[in-house]
Design an enzyme around this catalytic site. Structure first.
Site, mmCIF file in Angstrom:
data_model
loop_
_atom_site.group_PDB
_atom_site.id
_atom_site.type_symbol
_atom_site.label_atom_id
_atom_site.label_comp_id
_atom_site.label_asym_id
_atom_site.label_seq_id
_atom_site.Cartn_x
_atom_site.Cartn_y
_atom_site.Cartn_z
ATOM 1 N N TRP A 337 13.299 22.834 -30.866
ATOM 2 C CA TRP A 337 13.048 24.050 -30.092
ATOM 3 C C TRP A 337 11.811 24.787 -30.594
ATOM 4 O O TRP A 337 11.627 25.959 -30.333
ATOM 5 C CB TRP A 337 14.267 24.981 -30.165
ATOM 6 C CG TRP A 337 15.439 24.505 -29.374
ATOM 7 C CD1 TRP A 337 15.782 24.871 -28.116
ATOM 8 C CD2 TRP A 337 16.434 23.564 -29.786
ATOM 9 N NE1 TRP A 337 16.925 24.230 -27.699
ATOM 10 C CE2 TRP A 337 17.352 23.404 -28.711
ATOM 11 C CE3 TRP A 337 16.655 22.823 -30.944
ATOM 12 C CZ2 TRP A 337 18.449 22.567 -28.766
ATOM 13 C CZ3 TRP A 337 17.753 21.975 -31.001
ATOM 14 C CH2 TRP A 337 18.626 21.857 -29.918
ATOM 15 N N CYS A 372 18.922 21.438 -24.589
ATOM 16 C CA CYS A 372 20.298 21.414 -24.092
ATOM 17 C C CYS A 372 20.474 20.613 -22.819
ATOM 18 O O CYS A 372 21.449 19.863 -22.678
ATOM 19 C CB CYS A 372 20.820 22.839 -23.925
ATOM 20 S SG CYS A 372 20.059 23.784 -22.578
ATOM 21 N N HIS A 431 22.139 27.832 -20.760
ATOM 22 C CA HIS A 431 22.564 26.761 -21.656
ATOM 23 C C HIS A 431 23.333 25.751 -20.816
ATOM 24 O O HIS A 431 24.108 26.117 -19.929
ATOM 25 C CB HIS A 431 23.442 27.300 -22.784
ATOM 26 C CG HIS A 431 23.882 26.243 -23.748
ATOM 27 N ND1 HIS A 431 23.005 25.327 -24.270
ATOM 28 C CD2 HIS A 431 25.110 25.928 -24.259
ATOM 29 C CE1 HIS A 431 23.666 24.506 -25.077
ATOM 30 N NE2 HIS A 431 24.939 24.846 -25.070
ATOM 31 N N ASP A 454 30.219 20.038 -25.593
ATOM 32 C CA ASP A 454 28.829 20.483 -25.734
ATOM 33 C C ASP A 454 28.177 19.685 -26.853
ATOM 34 O O ASP A 454 28.592 19.768 -28.011
ATOM 35 C CB ASP A 454 28.800 21.981 -26.057
ATOM 36 C CG ASP A 454 27.400 22.579 -25.980
ATOM 37 O OD1 ASP A 454 26.431 21.809 -25.885
ATOM 38 O OD2 ASP A 454 27.279 23.818 -26.016
ATOM 39 N N ASN A 494 32.098 34.687 -21.912
ATOM 40 C CA ASN A 494 32.797 35.935 -21.596
ATOM 41 C C ASN A 494 32.846 36.928 -22.742
ATOM 42 O O ASN A 494 33.697 37.827 -22.757
ATOM 43 C CB ASN A 494 34.229 35.631 -21.133
ATOM 44 C CG ASN A 494 34.776 36.713 -20.236
ATOM 45 O OD1 ASN A 494 34.037 37.573 -19.745
ATOM 46 N ND2 ASN A 494 36.078 36.709 -20.017
ATOM 47 N N ASP A 496 31.574 40.203 -24.889
ATOM 48 C CA ASP A 496 30.855 41.454 -24.640
ATOM 49 C C ASP A 496 29.675 41.557 -25.595
ATOM 50 O O ASP A 496 29.706 41.026 -26.711
ATOM 51 C CB ASP A 496 31.776 42.657 -24.848
ATOM 52 C CG ASP A 496 32.828 42.792 -23.759
ATOM 53 O OD1 ASP A 496 32.666 42.135 -22.710
ATOM 54 O OD2 ASP A 496 33.804 43.533 -23.964
ATOM 55 N N GLU A 548 40.480 39.922 -16.533
ATOM 56 C CA GLU A 548 39.319 39.586 -17.354
ATOM 57 C C GLU A 548 39.314 40.378 -18.650
ATOM 58 O O GLU A 548 39.040 39.836 -19.724
ATOM 59 C CB GLU A 548 38.039 39.845 -16.550
ATOM 60 C CG GLU A 548 36.759 39.350 -17.210
ATOM 61 C CD GLU A 548 36.033 40.439 -17.978
ATOM 62 O OE1 GLU A 548 35.168 40.125 -18.803
ATOM 63 O OE2 GLU A 548 36.359 41.632 -17.745
ATOM 64 N N TYR A 617 14.016 29.727 -24.817
ATOM 65 C CA TYR A 617 15.093 29.932 -23.856
ATOM 66 C C TYR A 617 16.443 30.116 -24.546
ATOM 67 O O TYR A 617 17.421 30.545 -23.930
ATOM 68 C CB TYR A 617 15.158 28.779 -22.854
ATOM 69 C CG TYR A 617 15.884 27.543 -23.339
ATOM 70 C CD1 TYR A 617 17.223 27.334 -23.031
ATOM 71 C CD2 TYR A 617 15.235 26.584 -24.114
ATOM 72 C CE1 TYR A 617 17.884 26.203 -23.465
ATOM 73 C CE2 TYR A 617 15.886 25.466 -24.548
ATOM 74 C CZ TYR A 617 17.214 25.273 -24.229
ATOM 75 O OH TYR A 617 17.876 24.150 -24.674
#
Length: 785
Positions: A337, A372, A431, A454, A494, A496, A548, A617
């Protein structure tokens, strides 16, 4: 004739049956030769009761359960063995013609051609390979030819399936099979389908368990007499793959259109960019291309994964997520990267997985370089090649949580400026990872289906750079305690974004929580079309809903800071947003607009600090190239805009791959102490390559394509290379272009010879140090010659 009548009279007088076990029942006149007609035995001679001939379903029809549910191709039932096909043996003294020589296998026909029965019914006809490639849990046919008639009462035929360097029966890697009339469901067996050619040819169906290890087996067929091998064994390779068409296989997928997309489609779309500037590039997965299956099996061997464990899809995909990167196991791709790619290929220049996997198999060394989307594209290739349904998935505004807090933390000093030496967490513009489809017997019921893996090396899992599989159902509900690596993946989609300000005593206080900063427009290619499908709802409940919020708080209670939500933050009345125009072309000037709104009934004043940074990125800043400061006074219910103009010479020399930028605004409302922080990521667009087929496309005949490239920059592109490939059209090829002048448009003409008919895709990509993420695709309809 006189010899036959004499023998018949002899056996009648002795009241014993004829010595031919395959003879027709008494009273018939059937025979391959008229002179071999059998004289009926006297009525007082005891006879064996005649067995009724029943037509039985073949192994193809009984597969998983019944052929119709495992494979829609169907099969006509084979007829029972017809004794009329048998050769009568002529006895002279005590010697039988043909029986005097040992039984030997002369030829073995695996019916392995791409248009033959096995490859068609196992959905492996597209593989560019001369080997037999089949799927587990579903029988495959073969024919064994002998030097003489085969007698199951006296002759012993032995078939063996061996996997790995040290096959062992106890581990299921050495299987010995003898022909049987009735196969046992779910186990290895060799079912007799029919005998032809006077019993010199035996048709068998080899059944495999739906959980057997996958890989390249060695099938050997030979004969024995008194425990001694007679003649030589014939050996062939048989590659056994996972079977999403078999209901008993852990990777079973019951929708045919989904199987066609996620197993059989050899091209696809991978998405990149930002939430508001989504780009798409066509990727050649090429899972059926010549040498790719060999490369996939080589990778599994390199991983040192025991061959006996290669029947477990969960373990296999976990190993694949580790082996695609080279971080700690000599895997396929080396990540980079830095923006500098000495001795290797810029990640943005790849157009597919084929070249990467073939190079890895040829050299045994990790290929340079990947990021990625390249890791994900190669994973999709490997999984589809092995028979596991898979798709590449892009998450925009993807968080990288480095401390298992399940929040994305930003630390600020007393003046609300970022403390870069403490900000290890980041939010990637995008990603790309993978979803793969399988049952999860290791988890409670209900957590099967799509699983996340991943291969991009970010954090370790059990000491290795791998990630997943993690159930999407578990991620959506915040059940991060279910394996594997659910906390990291939950934070990606998800978490915060929590801002912490340093206080005079050195401690940090939570000053702002952004609940909608992470996990947007989660995208994959739609089934059966080139459209983008938004799968965000599969990963998380709608932002701001009770479900959520419960998922977020449930997950965080299992993180390293479980008390993050002990006190709930209440939003204040000043709101700041940052916007840029869509479609900003690299090399052009652009404007950033800061909107400040006062939703309260009293005046508000604040000082805003802004800075623009060049970003990788991945969300890591390369450096800040411009800073600004302004005071804003707002009347009640008033909204103001602040516009900042950027010239191309402000940023061009600093750009890195993806041409990504981050604009950060921070400040504090003087009257209330409300903290203001907002970050806006965006990217500059690059032109697409235009690919124009010229003339008709016909299998085996040369055709031309034109590729049009435009340089949008006010400087020359140096040492430009084009990469071109497309399954059934063109194997991976490099075309050296040389230098392209500033703002110039050039056209390159190339010749290719299509090898497969039907709709095909030709993909091209630009490899240039000055300009990345330039690519194009053309649809080509190829006719049969």
């Amino acid at each position: 004739l006189s010899l036959s009548l004499s023998l018949s009279s002899y056996f009648s007088r002795q009241a014993i049956p004829m010595p031919n076990s395959n003879a027709p029942p008494p009273g018939t006149e059937v025979g391959r030769r008229s002179e071999a007609a059998i004289t009926p035995a006297p009525k007082d001679t005891p006879q064996e009761p005649r067995k009724e001939q029943q037509s039985k379903k073949s192994g193809w029809q009984r597969c998983c359960p019944g052929l119709s549910s495992c494979c829609p191709c169907g099969r006509r039932s084979s007829e029972s063995y017809n004794v009329a096909d048998a050769e009568l043996e002529v006895v002279t003294g005590d010697k039988t013609e043909g029986k005097g020589e040992s039984l030997e296998v002369t030829t073995l026909d695996l019916q392995k051609g791409s248009h033959e029965v096995n490859r068609q019914r196992h959905h492996t006809a597209e593989f560019e390979s001369d080997e037999l490639i089949v799927r587990r849990g579903q029988p495959f046919q073969l024919k064994v030819n002998f030097n003489r008639a085969y007698d199951p009462q006296t002759d012993k035929l032995l078939l063996e399936m061996k996997l790995g360097d040290n096959p062992q029966p106890a581990k299921g890697t050495h299987v010995m099979l003898a022909p049987v009339e009735q196969p046992e469901r779910g186990k290895w067996c060799a079912e007799v389908l029919e005998r032809t050619g006077g019993s010199r040819c035996l048709a068998l169906a080899i059944h495999s368990p739906p959980s057997c290890p996958v890989g390249r087996y060695r099938l050997s067929v030979g004969t024995q007499a008194a425990g001694v091998v007679t003649g030589k064994k014939l050996e062939e390779a048989v590659c056994v793959l996972f079977n999403p068409w078999c209901p008993e296989d852990a990777v079973y997928m019951d929708d045919e259109k989904m199987r066609e997309e996620y197993v059989l489609n050899d091209t696809g779309r991978i998405y990149y960019g930002t939430e508001k500037q989504i780009g798409a590039r066509t990727w050649n997965f090429g899972q059926f291309s010549e040498g790719i299956l060999d490369a996939c099996l080589f990778m599994l061997d390199r991983s040192k994964m025991p061959v006996a464990g290669r029947g477990d899809a969960i373990s296999v995909v976990r190993i694949i997520s580790a082996m695609i990167n080279s971080q700690d196991d000599q895997g396929v791709l080396e990540g980079n990267w830095s923006g500098r790619y000495p001795g290797g290929t810029c990640p943005a220049a790849w157009v597919g997985s084929v070249d990467i996997l073939l190079q890895y198999h040829l050299t045994g060394k990790s290929v340079q370089y990947g990021q990625c989307w390249v890791f994900s594209g190669v994973v999709t290739t490997v999984l589809r090649c092995l028979g596991i349904p898979a798709r590449s998935v892009t998450n925009f505004d993807s968080a990288h949580d480095t401390d298992v807090s399940l929040t994305n933390d930003v630390f600020l000093d007393e003046d609300m400026k970022p403390l870069e030496h403490m900000n290890y967490d980041s939010i990637w513009n995008f990603h790309v990872w993978n979803d793969c489809w399988m049952a999860r017997p290791d988890l409670p019921a209900g957590f099967g289906g799509w699983q996340v893996i991943d291969a991009t090396p970010q954090e370790t899992s059990c000491g290795l750079y791998c990630c997943g599989p993690a159930s999407l159902v578990a991620i959506r509900n915040g059940m991060v305690y279910l394996k594997y690596d659910a906390p990291f993946i939950f934070a990606e989609v998800n978490s915060d974004k929590v801002y912490w300000q340093r206080q005079p005593d050195g401690t940090f206080q939570k000053v702002l929580v952004q609940k909608k900063a992470v996990g947007h427009q989660i995208s994959t290619k739609a089934v059966g079309s080139e459209d983008r499908e938004d799968v965000t709802d599969s990963y998380k409940f709608s932002e701001g809903t009770d479900e959520e919020r419960i998922a977020v708080e449930t997950a965080c209670r299992h993180g390293s800071r479980p008390d993050t939500y002990a006190d709930q933050w209440t939003a204040s009345d000043v709101e700041v947003t940052v916007n840029t125009d869509d479609g900003i072309i690299m090399g052009s000037d652009f404007t950033v607009t800061i909107s400040v709104a006062n939703g309260g009934s009293e005046c508000r004043s604040l000082t805003l600090f802004s800075q623009a940074a060049i970003m990788y990125y991945t969300g890591v800043a390369k450096g800040t190239f411009k800073k600004d400061k302004c005071d804003v006074l707002l009347e009640p219910r008033e909204e103001k805009e602040v516009k900042l103009v950027f010239r191309n010479d402000d940023y061009l020399e600093f750009l890195v791959d993806q041409a990504a930028m981050m604009f950060t605004v921070s400040g504090r409302v003087k009257e209330t102490g409300q903290a203001i922080v907002n970050q806006h990521g965006f990217r500059l667009r690059t032109p697409d390559l235009r690919i124009i087929p010229v003339g008709d496309a016909v299998v085996g005949k040369a055709m031309k394509v034109e590729i049009v490239l435009t340089n949008p920059l006010p400087k020359s592109l140096k040492s430009v290379v084009l990469r071109i490939e497309g399954p059934g059209l063109q194997s991976p090829r490099k075309v050296n272009i040389g230098d392209v002048p500033r703002h110039a448009t050039i056209t390159v003409t190339e010749n290719l010879v299509p090898s497969k008919p039907g709709p095909r895709k030709l993909i091209a990509s630009l490899d240039s140090q000055q300009l990345t993420q330039v690519h194009g695709v053309a649809e080509v309809m190829v006719r049969e010659s």
